[in-house]
Motif scaffolding. Structure first.
Motif, PDB file in Angstrom:
ATOM      1  N   MET A   2       0.826  -1.196   0.000  1.00 60.48           N
ATOM      2  CA  MET A   2       0.000   0.000   0.000  1.00 60.48           C
ATOM      3  C   MET A   2       0.869   1.258   0.000  1.00 60.48           C
ATOM      4  SD  MET A   2      -2.927   1.209   2.718  1.00 60.48           S
ATOM      5  CE  MET A   2      -1.801   1.823   3.976  1.00 60.48           C
ATOM      6  N   GLN A   3       0.512   2.180  -0.890  1.00 56.14           N
ATOM      7  CA  GLN A   3       1.167   3.473  -0.897  1.00 56.14           C
ATOM      8  C   GLN A   3       0.533   4.350   0.172  1.00 56.14           C
ATOM      9  OE1 GLN A   3       0.677   5.791  -4.490  1.00 56.14           O
ATOM     10  NE2 GLN A   3       2.754   6.601  -4.306  1.00 56.14           N
ATOM     11  N   LEU A   4       1.348   5.024   0.960  1.00 56.07           N
ATOM     12  CA  LEU A   4       0.816   5.854   2.030  1.00 56.07           C
ATOM     13  C   LEU A   4       0.059   7.043   1.458  1.00 56.07           C
ATOM     14  CD1 LEU A   4       3.739   5.912   4.621  1.00 56.07           C
ATOM     15  CD2 LEU A   4       1.645   4.557   4.674  1.00 56.07           C
ATOM     16  N   PRO A   5      -1.078   7.387   2.065  1.00 52.35           N
ATOM     17  CA  PRO A   5      -1.870   8.519   1.554  1.00 52.35           C
ATOM     18  C   PRO A   5      -1.263   9.849   1.985  1.00 52.35           C
ATOM     19  CG  PRO A   5      -2.886   7.650   3.521  1.00 52.35           C
ATOM     20  CD  PRO A   5      -1.717   6.745   3.214  1.00 52.35           C
ATOM     21  N   LYS A   6      -1.619  10.887   1.250  1.00 53.89           N
ATOM     22  CA  LYS A   6      -1.267  12.254   1.634  1.00 53.89           C
ATOM     23  C   LYS A   6      -2.499  12.872   2.282  1.00 53.89           C
ATOM     24  CE  LYS A   6       2.093  12.842  -2.118  1.00 53.89           C
ATOM     25  NZ  LYS A   6       2.468  13.628  -3.334  1.00 53.89           N
ATOM     26  N   LEU A   7      -2.483  12.910   3.600  1.00 55.20           N
ATOM     27  CA  LEU A   7      -3.635  13.409   4.343  1.00 55.20           C
ATOM     28  C   LEU A   7      -3.601  14.931   4.415  1.00 55.20           C
ATOM     29  CD1 LEU A   7      -3.603  10.815   7.260  1.00 55.20           C
ATOM     30  CD2 LEU A   7      -4.936  10.734   5.148  1.00 55.20           C
ATOM     31  N   ASP A   8      -4.747  15.542   4.246  1.00 53.42           N
ATOM     32  CA  ASP A   8      -4.857  16.997   4.222  1.00 53.42           C
ATOM     33  C   ASP A   8      -5.688  17.457   5.419  1.00 53.42           C
ATOM     34  OD1 ASP A   8      -5.149  19.672   3.734  1.00 53.42           O
ATOM     35  OD2 ASP A   8      -6.046  19.449   1.739  1.00 53.42           O
ATOM     36  N   GLU A   9      -5.036  18.103   6.392  1.00 54.35           N
ATOM     37  CA  GLU A   9      -5.751  18.542   7.589  1.00 54.35           C
ATOM     38  C   GLU A   9      -6.764  19.633   7.286  1.00 54.35           C
ATOM     39  OE1 GLU A   9      -3.458  20.886  10.434  1.00 54.35           O
ATOM     40  OE2 GLU A   9      -1.788  20.873   9.002  1.00 54.35           O
ATOM     41  N   TYR A  10      -6.636  20.292   6.129  1.00 55.03           N
ATOM     42  CA  TYR A  10      -7.567  21.353   5.759  1.00 55.03           C
ATOM     43  C   TYR A  10      -8.726  20.825   4.909  1.00 55.03           C
ATOM     44  CZ  TYR A  10      -3.691  24.241   7.340  1.00 55.03           C
ATOM     45  OH  TYR A  10      -2.696  24.803   8.086  1.00 55.03           O
ATOM     46  N   GLN A  18     -10.619  10.252   4.730  1.00 53.80           N
ATOM     47  CA  GLN A  18      -9.558  10.321   3.716  1.00 53.80           C
ATOM     48  C   GLN A  18      -8.772   9.015   3.671  1.00 53.80           C
ATOM     49  OE1 GLN A  18      -7.117  13.982   3.739  1.00 53.80           O
ATOM     50  NE2 GLN A  18      -8.559  14.818   5.246  1.00 53.80           N
ATOM     51  N   LEU A  19      -8.473   8.466   4.842  1.00 52.76           N
ATOM     52  CA  LEU A  19      -7.685   7.238   4.911  1.00 52.76           C
ATOM     53  C   LEU A  19      -8.459   6.038   4.373  1.00 52.76           C
ATOM     54  CD1 LEU A  19      -5.152   5.743   5.740  1.00 52.76           C
ATOM     55  CD2 LEU A  19      -6.032   5.655   8.094  1.00 52.76           C
ATOM     56  N   SER A  20      -9.733   5.881   4.768  1.00 50.57           N
ATOM     57  CA  SER A  20     -10.518   4.737   4.294  1.00 50.57           C
ATOM     58  C   SER A  20     -10.734   4.815   2.789  1.00 50.57           C
ATOM     59  CB  SER A  20     -11.868   4.667   5.026  1.00 50.57           C
ATOM     60  OG  SER A  20     -12.666   5.794   4.750  1.00 50.57           O
ATOM     61  N   ASP A  21     -10.959   6.026   2.252  1.00 47.54           N
ATOM     62  CA  ASP A  21     -11.144   6.172   0.808  1.00 47.54           C
ATOM     63  C   ASP A  21      -9.852   5.854   0.050  1.00 47.54           C
ATOM     64  OD1 ASP A  21     -13.775   6.795   1.094  1.00 47.54           O
ATOM     65  OD2 ASP A  21     -13.550   8.946   0.799  1.00 47.54           O
ATOM     66  N   HIS A  22      -8.728   6.244   0.624  1.00 52.87           N
ATOM     67  CA  HIS A  22      -7.437   5.928  -0.015  1.00 52.87           C
ATOM     68  C   HIS A  22      -7.231   4.418  -0.088  1.00 52.87           C
ATOM     69  CE1 HIS A  22      -3.151   6.187  -1.031  1.00 52.87           C
ATOM     70  NE2 HIS A  22      -2.968   5.263  -0.089  1.00 52.87           N
ATOM     71  N   ILE A  23      -7.542   3.706   0.977  1.00 54.49           N
ATOM     72  CA  ILE A  23      -7.367   2.248   0.985  1.00 54.49           C
ATOM     73  C   ILE A  23      -8.296   1.584  -0.022  1.00 54.49           C
ATOM     74  CG2 ILE A  23      -7.585   0.168   2.404  1.00 54.49           C
ATOM     75  CD1 ILE A  23      -6.659   1.871   4.794  1.00 54.49           C
ATOM     76  N   LYS A  24      -9.531   2.099  -0.160  1.00 50.31           N
ATOM     77  CA  LYS A  24     -10.444   1.564  -1.173  1.00 50.31           C
ATOM     78  C   LYS A  24      -9.841   1.712  -2.569  1.00 50.31           C
ATOM     79  CE  LYS A  24     -14.631   2.929   1.314  1.00 50.31           C
ATOM     80  NZ  LYS A  24     -15.811   3.808   1.276  1.00 50.31           N
ATOM     81  N   GLN A  25      -9.290   2.864  -2.842  1.00 49.40           N
ATOM     82  CA  GLN A  25      -8.689   3.097  -4.154  1.00 49.40           C
ATOM     83  C   GLN A  25      -7.500   2.169  -4.392  1.00 49.40           C
ATOM     84  OE1 GLN A  25      -7.870   7.277  -3.969  1.00 49.40           O
ATOM     85  NE2 GLN A  25     -10.029   7.859  -4.079  1.00 49.40           N
ATOM     86  N   PHE A  28      -9.022  -1.181  -5.377  1.00 52.76           N
ATOM     87  CA  PHE A  28      -9.583  -1.229  -6.726  1.00 52.76           C
ATOM     88  C   PHE A  28      -8.524  -1.113  -7.813  1.00 52.76           C
ATOM     89  CE2 PHE A  28     -13.709  -0.297  -4.704  1.00 52.76           C
ATOM     90  CZ  PHE A  28     -14.445  -1.286  -5.330  1.00 52.76           C
ATOM     91  N   CYS A  29      -7.417  -0.433  -7.524  1.00 52.85           N
ATOM     92  CA  CYS A  29      -6.368  -0.333  -8.547  1.00 52.85           C
ATOM     93  C   CYS A  29      -5.432  -1.526  -8.528  1.00 52.85           C
ATOM     94  CB  CYS A  29      -5.579   0.962  -8.383  1.00 52.85           C
ATOM     95  SG  CYS A  29      -4.427   0.958  -7.000  1.00 52.85           S
ATOM     96  N   GLY A  30      -5.624  -2.447  -7.565  1.00 55.88           N
ATOM     97  CA  GLY A  30      -4.834  -3.666  -7.537  1.00 55.88           C
ATOM     98  C   GLY A  30      -3.581  -3.589  -6.697  1.00 55.88           C
ATOM     99  N   ALA A  31      -3.301  -2.443  -6.059  1.00 56.98           N
ATOM    100  CA  ALA A  31      -2.118  -2.340  -5.214  1.00 56.98           C
ATOM    101  C   ALA A  31      -2.252  -3.208  -3.969  1.00 56.98           C
ATOM    102  CB  ALA A  31      -1.898  -0.878  -4.820  1.00 56.98           C
ATOM    103  N   LEU A  32      -3.472  -3.370  -3.489  1.00 51.84           N
ATOM    104  CA  LEU A  32      -3.754  -4.261  -2.372  1.00 51.84           C
ATOM    105  C   LEU A  32      -4.598  -5.423  -2.894  1.00 51.84           C
ATOM    106  CD1 LEU A  32      -4.601  -1.682   0.458  1.00 51.84           C
ATOM    107  CD2 LEU A  32      -2.583  -3.133   0.307  1.00 51.84           C
ATOM    108  N   VAL A  41      -2.810  -1.067  13.305  1.00 56.94           N
ATOM    109  CA  VAL A  41      -3.299   0.271  13.631  1.00 56.94           C
ATOM    110  C   VAL A  41      -2.164   1.138  14.154  1.00 56.94           C
ATOM    111  CG1 VAL A  41      -4.817   1.574  15.181  1.00 56.94           C
ATOM    112  CG2 VAL A  41      -5.665  -0.496  14.073  1.00 56.94           C
ATOM    113  N   ARG A  42      -1.394   0.593  15.081  1.00 59.92           N
ATOM    114  CA  ARG A  42      -0.301   1.372  15.680  1.00 59.92           C
ATOM    115  C   ARG A  42       0.778   1.700  14.647  1.00 59.92           C
ATOM    116  NH1 ARG A  42       0.812   2.275  20.806  1.00 59.92           N
ATOM    117  NH2 ARG A  42      -0.708   0.692  21.451  1.00 59.92           N
ATOM    118  N   LYS A  43       1.113   0.706  13.802  1.00 59.58           N
ATOM    119  CA  LYS A  43       2.167   0.922  12.810  1.00 59.58           C
ATOM    120  C   LYS A  43       1.755   1.995  11.802  1.00 59.58           C
ATOM    121  CE  LYS A  43       5.999   0.052  10.574  1.00 59.58           C
ATOM    122  NZ  LYS A  43       7.321   0.426  11.133  1.00 59.58           N
ATOM    123  N   LEU A  44       0.523   1.912  11.285  1.00 51.55           N
ATOM    124  CA  LEU A  44       0.080   2.888  10.293  1.00 51.55           C
ATOM    125  C   LEU A  44      -0.011   4.283  10.911  1.00 51.55           C
ATOM    126  CD1 LEU A  44      -0.768   3.452   7.426  1.00 51.55           C
ATOM    127  CD2 LEU A  44      -3.103   2.753   7.999  1.00 51.55           C
TER     128      LEU A  44
END
Length: 503
Positions: A2-10, A18-25, A28-32, A41-44
């Motif tokens: 999994m590629q780490l997401p770029k979270l936007d606090e704004y 943002q995190l759950s939607d990134h994991i869904k993508q 669907f793109c086959g990375a996971l 949970v702690r590691k992420l």
């Protein structure tokens, strides 16, 4: 990997969204890939430099929607998702349906209240109807009106009546007021991920009427004379279609919803399902099953009726988006209403028809020349209520209130029924009721009658099973409604019920 997401606090979307939607993508793109392990949970949380709370919330949301599963000592892993759907527009369907509905631009833009209208009710149906003057009312579909915005609603109603009284006294659009249908289309897109135009929406006073129009529409289309329904399930759907001469095929449920193998063998061209929160068992249908169901419909040339009677009320994470909106132009007829979101007395329900069914619906209208059944005053009042963002505010308040009642009901059942043989709770985290399953030598209807005599109202689910079928494990099933009962009565009411039914 999994590629780490770029979270936007704004970003207006919460971090866990943002995190759950990134994991869904990533899925669907086959990375996971299927069964691949997600970081703990702690590691992420460490990798992203955030607390564990939003990571835990994101994982729980993914589990609820069926993208991820967890196993003891094996962590969080990716579930199998039907292949060929990498082009699903997640941003259109899921990311807009957040728990916090602040900021919705409304300017641009089911009823489970008993099972029969007759005043003569047979004994086996009596437990499904609300009863007055009970001490502890656990009826499965009562609302709580303590937070209803009476003054605001009256303000809008007075405005509509003052400005439009003469016009409102005449018949309106048979399909529903245009302004309200505009608002419903925007509301469904924002809250439920439904893709539709106002032209696809039909408003009606109650579900049976809309279902009757749907049966006639399908008959006009031709070639559809049978329907598969969930077993157990809501009786209005098969009852209405049976009365119009359709053959009914009950299909059993598994842990993910309607059984696809049985559905294939049923050889039907129409199926009714409740994927967001199955009635009465309460399980949500995971994404893989929903996509497989859409696949079945397209392969079979069939239509799906999606009953989304309480999809707004989920108490853990975000509401799960509709099946109708997962793809463009799905063969899904979407059914909803405002009985549980607002109040049943307003009598405003709706269905969303696929575009190809609109000409057949028009033929029904030209043949029957029916009039609009829902009050024009209520329709116009609701339109203004929605347009000014008041509905979103009300839903947030009610979701918080019902969550408190839900959590206390679960806690009370665990406390007072935890030692009961075969004790089990199903349907948690959503809706207006919980399913309590028990082993007992007593008849379910007798247990309900005994409880009612001592001031506790609950309903047996036995009536919702088709053809006198019963649960495979023989357990008795009871629907414990928590929405309408006062918060302070929940624990003593459950305690009283356990004492009445004690072994």
């Amino acid at each position: 990997m999994m590629q780490l997401p770029k979270l936007d606090e704004y970003d207006s979307a919460p971090v866990y969204v943002q995190l759950s939607d990134h994991i869904k993508q990533e899925i669907f793109c086959g990375a996971l890939v299927e069964h691949s392990r997600l970081p703990s949970v702690r590691k992420l949380a460490e990798l992203l430099g955030i607390s564990t709370t939003p990571v835990e919330a994101a994982y729980q949301q993914l589990i609820a929607e069926g993208y991820v599963y967890s196993q003891p000592r094996r962590g969080y892993r990716v579930r199998a998702v039907v292949e060929g759907y990498h082009d699903i527009l997640l941003g259109k369907s899921d990311t807009q349906i957040t728990e916090d509905t602040k900021g919705i631009n409304h300017a641009s833009m089911t009823n489970r209240q008993g099972q029969a209208a007759s005043t003569v009710v047979s004994p086996d149906l009596q437990s499904l109807r609300p009863v007055t003057n009970v001490t502890y009312d656990f009826h499965m579909s009562h609302n709580d009106f303590s937070l209803f915005p009476y003054a605001k609603w009256q303000q809008y109603a007075n405005r509509v009546w003052r400005e439009e009284a003469e016009e409102l006294l005449f018949y309106g659009n048979p399909q529903g007021e245009r302004g309200l249908r505009n608002e419903i289309a925007a509301y469904l897109a924002q809250f439920r991920g439904v893709r539709c135009t106002p032209e696809q929406i039909v408003v009606g006073a109650e579900q049976h009427l809309l279902m009757s129009l749907l049966t006639q529409t399908m008959l006009r289309k031709g070639g559809i004379r049978s329907i598969a329904v969930e077993n157990p399930g809501y009786r209005l759907l098969p009852g209405t279609f049976r009365n119009y001469g359709y053959e009914i095929s009950p299909v059993s449920l598994d842990n993910e919803g309607i059984n696809l193998d049985e559905l294939d063998r049923a050889s039907v061209s129409l199926a009714g399902v409740s994927p967001s929160h199955q009635f009465p068992m309460g399980m949500p249908m995971p994404i893989s099953r929903r996509l497989a169901l859409l696949d079945w419909a397209e392969r079979s040339g069939a239509y799906l009726i999606e009953d989304d009677y309480d999809g707004e009320f989920r108490y853990s994470g975000r509401p799960i988006s509709s099946m109708q909106g997962l793809r463009e132009n799905t063969p899904v007829i979407y059914m909803g209403g405002f009985s549980q979101v607002l109040a049943p007395a307003f009598c405003i329900h709706y269905m969303v028809l696929p575009k190809e069914l609109l000409p057949h619906f028009g033929e029904v209208y030209r043949t029957v020349l029916f009039e609009q059944s829902a009050s024009r005053l209520h329709q116009r009042t609701l339109e203004l209520f929605m347009r000014d963002g008041e509905l979103g505010k009300h839903i947030r308040k009610m979701r918080n209130l019902y969550k408190r009642k839900h959590d206390l009901t679960v806690q009370s059942i665990q406390q007072h029924f935890g030692a009961w043989p075969g004790f089990e709770i199903r349907g948690e985290h959503a809706g207006f009721h919980l399913m309590l399953r028990l082993n007992s030598k007593q008849m379910a209807n007798a247990m309900v009658a005994t409880a009612l005599k001592t001031g506790v109202q609950v309903a047996s689910a036995a009536y919702l099973w088709a053809n006198e079928s019963v649960p495979a494990d023989g357990k008795k099933e009871f629907m414990i409604g928590f929405a309408g009962i006062e918060l302070e009565k929940i624990e003593p009411g459950i305690a009283a019920l356990a004492s009445i039914w004690k072994v």
